[in-house]
Design a protein around this motif. Structure first.
Motif, short mmCIF file in Angstrom:
data_model
loop_
_atom_site.label_atom_id
_atom_site.label_comp_id
_atom_site.label_asym_id
_atom_site.label_seq_id
_atom_site.Cartn_x
_atom_site.Cartn_y
_atom_site.Cartn_z
N VAL A 1 0.84 -1.21 0.00
CA VAL A 1 0.00 0.00 0.00
C VAL A 1 0.87 1.25 0.00
CG1 VAL A 1 -1.60 1.35 1.43
CG2 VAL A 1 -2.04 -1.06 1.01
N PHE A 2 1.92 1.24 0.80
CA PHE A 2 2.84 2.37 0.81
C PHE A 2 3.51 2.54 -0.56
CE2 PHE A 2 7.16 4.05 1.47
CZ PHE A 2 6.82 5.30 1.94
N GLY A 3 3.94 1.43 -1.16
CA GLY A 3 4.58 1.50 -2.47
C GLY A 3 3.65 2.01 -3.56
N VAL A 4 2.40 1.52 -3.56
CA VAL A 4 1.43 1.98 -4.55
C VAL A 4 1.11 3.45 -4.33
CG1 VAL A 4 -0.96 1.70 -5.34
CG2 VAL A 4 0.47 -0.30 -5.00
N SER A 5 1.02 3.86 -3.07
CA SER A 5 0.78 5.27 -2.78
C SER A 5 1.93 6.14 -3.29
CB SER A 5 0.61 5.49 -1.28
OG SER A 5 -0.51 4.79 -0.81
N LEU A 6 3.14 5.64 -3.14
CA LEU A 6 4.31 6.36 -3.64
C LEU A 6 4.27 6.46 -5.16
CD1 LEU A 6 7.00 7.69 -2.79
CD2 LEU A 6 8.06 5.47 -3.10
N GLY B 1 2.81 9.68 -10.11
CA GLY B 1 2.01 9.60 -11.33
C GLY B 1 2.21 8.35 -12.14
N ALA B 2 2.71 7.28 -11.55
CA ALA B 2 2.93 6.02 -12.27
C ALA B 2 2.17 4.88 -11.58
CB ALA B 2 4.42 5.71 -12.34
N THR B 3 0.86 5.02 -11.48
CA THR B 3 0.06 4.05 -10.74
C THR B 3 -0.09 2.75 -11.52
OG1 THR B 3 -1.20 5.86 -9.81
CG2 THR B 3 -2.14 3.68 -9.58
N PRO B 4 0.31 1.61 -10.91
CA PRO B 4 0.09 0.32 -11.57
C PRO B 4 -1.36 -0.13 -11.45
CG PRO B 4 1.12 -0.03 -9.45
CD PRO B 4 1.02 1.47 -9.67
N GLY B 5 -1.78 -1.03 -12.33
CA GLY B 5 -3.14 -1.56 -12.26
C GLY B 5 -3.30 -2.52 -11.10
N VAL C 1 -0.70 -5.68 -8.71
CA VAL C 1 -0.40 -5.55 -7.28
C VAL C 1 -0.81 -6.79 -6.50
CG1 VAL C 1 -0.91 -4.22 -5.22
CG2 VAL C 1 -0.57 -3.05 -7.38
N LEU C 2 -1.96 -7.35 -6.79
CA LEU C 2 -2.51 -8.41 -5.94
C LEU C 2 -1.72 -9.72 -5.98
CD1 LEU C 2 -6.32 -7.82 -6.50
CD2 LEU C 2 -4.90 -7.10 -4.58
N LEU C 3 -1.44 -10.23 -7.17
CA LEU C 3 -0.71 -11.50 -7.26
C LEU C 3 0.69 -11.40 -6.67
CD1 LEU C 3 -0.71 -14.44 -8.12
CD2 LEU C 3 0.08 -13.69 -10.37
N PRO C 4 1.48 -10.37 -7.00
CA PRO C 4 2.80 -10.27 -6.36
C PRO C 4 2.73 -10.16 -4.84
CG PRO C 4 2.71 -8.85 -8.26
CD PRO C 4 1.33 -9.36 -8.04
N MET C 5 1.66 -9.56 -4.32
CA MET C 5 1.53 -9.44 -2.87
C MET C 5 1.40 -10.83 -2.23
SD MET C 5 -1.07 -7.05 -0.68
CE MET C 5 -2.38 -7.35 -1.80
N VAL C 6 0.61 -11.68 -2.82
CA VAL C 6 0.44 -13.04 -2.29
C VAL C 6 1.73 -13.83 -2.45
CG1 VAL C 6 -0.80 -15.21 -2.63
CG2 VAL C 6 -2.04 -13.05 -2.71
N ILE C 7 2.38 -13.69 -3.59
CA ILE C 7 3.64 -14.41 -3.82
C ILE C 7 4.71 -13.94 -2.84
CG2 ILE C 7 5.51 -14.74 -5.49
CD1 ILE C 7 3.35 -14.66 -7.68
N MET C 8 4.80 -12.64 -2.61
CA MET C 8 5.79 -12.12 -1.66
C MET C 8 5.53 -12.63 -0.25
SD MET C 8 6.41 -8.17 -2.84
CE MET C 8 6.90 -7.74 -1.19
N THR C 9 4.25 -12.70 0.13
CA THR C 9 3.92 -13.20 1.46
C THR C 9 4.39 -14.63 1.64
OG1 THR C 9 1.98 -11.77 1.52
CG2 THR C 9 2.03 -13.59 3.08
N MET C 10 4.14 -15.46 0.65
CA MET C 10 4.56 -16.86 0.76
C MET C 10 6.09 -16.98 0.72
SD MET C 10 1.77 -18.23 1.34
CE MET C 10 2.32 -19.90 1.44
#
Length: 85
Positions: free
Chosen positions: A17-22, A27-31, A35-44
Protein backbone atom coordinates in the motif's frame (compact mmCIF):
# COMPACT_ATOMS: atom_id res chain seq x y z
CA UNK A 1 1.80 -20.95 11.64
CA UNK A 2 -1.48 -19.15 10.87
CA UNK A 3 -0.88 -16.22 13.26
CA UNK A 4 2.65 -15.75 11.95
CA UNK A 5 1.43 -15.87 8.34
CA UNK A 6 -1.30 -13.33 9.08
CA UNK A 7 1.23 -10.94 10.63
CA UNK A 8 3.53 -11.33 7.63
CA UNK A 9 0.61 -10.82 5.24
CA UNK A 10 -0.38 -7.66 7.10
CA UNK A 11 3.15 -6.27 6.91
CA UNK A 12 3.45 -7.11 3.21
CA UNK A 13 0.09 -5.47 2.51
CA UNK A 14 1.16 -2.33 4.37
CA UNK A 15 4.40 -2.19 2.37
CA UNK A 16 2.55 -2.68 -0.92
CA UNK A 17 0.00 0.00 0.00
CA UNK A 18 2.84 2.37 0.81
CA UNK A 19 4.58 1.50 -2.47
CA UNK A 20 1.43 1.98 -4.55
CA UNK A 21 0.78 5.27 -2.78
CA UNK A 22 4.31 6.36 -3.64
CA UNK A 23 3.78 5.37 -7.30
CA UNK A 24 0.50 7.29 -7.30
CA UNK A 25 2.28 10.33 -5.89
CA UNK A 26 4.75 10.37 -8.77
CA UNK A 27 2.01 9.60 -11.33
CA UNK A 28 2.93 6.02 -12.27
CA UNK A 29 0.06 4.05 -10.74
CA UNK A 30 0.09 0.32 -11.57
CA UNK A 31 -3.14 -1.56 -12.26
CA UNK A 32 -4.76 -3.75 -9.60
CA UNK A 33 -3.70 -6.93 -11.40
CA UNK A 34 -0.09 -5.85 -11.07
CA UNK A 35 -0.40 -5.55 -7.28
CA UNK A 36 -2.51 -8.41 -5.94
CA UNK A 37 -0.71 -11.50 -7.26
CA UNK A 38 2.80 -10.27 -6.36
CA UNK A 39 1.53 -9.44 -2.87
CA UNK A 40 0.44 -13.04 -2.29
CA UNK A 41 3.64 -14.41 -3.82
CA UNK A 42 5.79 -12.12 -1.66
CA UNK A 43 3.92 -13.20 1.46
CA UNK A 44 4.56 -16.86 0.76
CA UNK A 45 8.22 -16.19 -0.12
CA UNK A 46 8.76 -14.29 3.12
CA UNK A 47 7.13 -17.10 5.10
CA UNK A 48 9.35 -19.71 3.41
CA UNK A 49 12.42 -17.52 4.02
CA UNK A 50 11.58 -17.32 7.71
CA UNK A 51 10.98 -21.07 8.05
CA UNK A 52 14.13 -21.91 6.08
CA UNK A 53 16.25 -19.56 8.16
CA UNK A 54 14.94 -21.19 11.34
CA UNK A 55 15.59 -24.72 10.04
CA UNK A 56 18.73 -24.39 7.90
CA UNK A 57 20.36 -21.13 8.96
CA UNK A 58 20.42 -17.56 7.71
CA UNK A 59 23.24 -18.01 5.20
CA UNK A 60 21.46 -20.80 3.33
CA UNK A 61 18.24 -18.77 3.35
CA UNK A 62 19.99 -15.77 1.84
CA UNK A 63 21.57 -17.96 -0.86
CA UNK A 64 18.18 -19.45 -1.64
CA UNK A 65 16.57 -15.99 -1.83
CA UNK A 66 19.30 -14.71 -4.16
CA UNK A 67 18.83 -17.74 -6.40
CA UNK A 68 15.07 -17.15 -6.46
CA UNK A 69 15.53 -13.50 -7.42
CA UNK A 70 18.00 -14.41 -10.17
CA UNK A 71 15.65 -17.00 -11.66
CA UNK A 72 12.78 -14.49 -11.48
CA UNK A 73 14.82 -11.85 -13.31
CA UNK A 74 15.84 -14.35 -16.00
CA UNK A 75 12.21 -15.40 -16.52
CA UNK A 76 11.11 -11.76 -16.66
CA UNK A 77 13.76 -10.85 -19.21
CA UNK A 78 12.91 -13.90 -21.32
CA UNK A 79 9.20 -13.06 -21.21
CA UNK A 80 9.88 -9.47 -22.26
CA UNK A 81 12.14 -10.64 -25.08
CA UNK A 82 9.39 -12.96 -26.28
CA UNK A 83 6.90 -10.08 -26.38
CA UNK A 84 9.23 -7.96 -28.45
CA UNK A 85 9.60 -5.31 -25.79
Amino acid sequence: MVPRLSIILTLVILCVVFGVSLFDFVGATPGPQAVLLPMVIMTMMIERFYVTSEEDGAMFSVQLAIGTVLVSVIVLLDARRGQGG
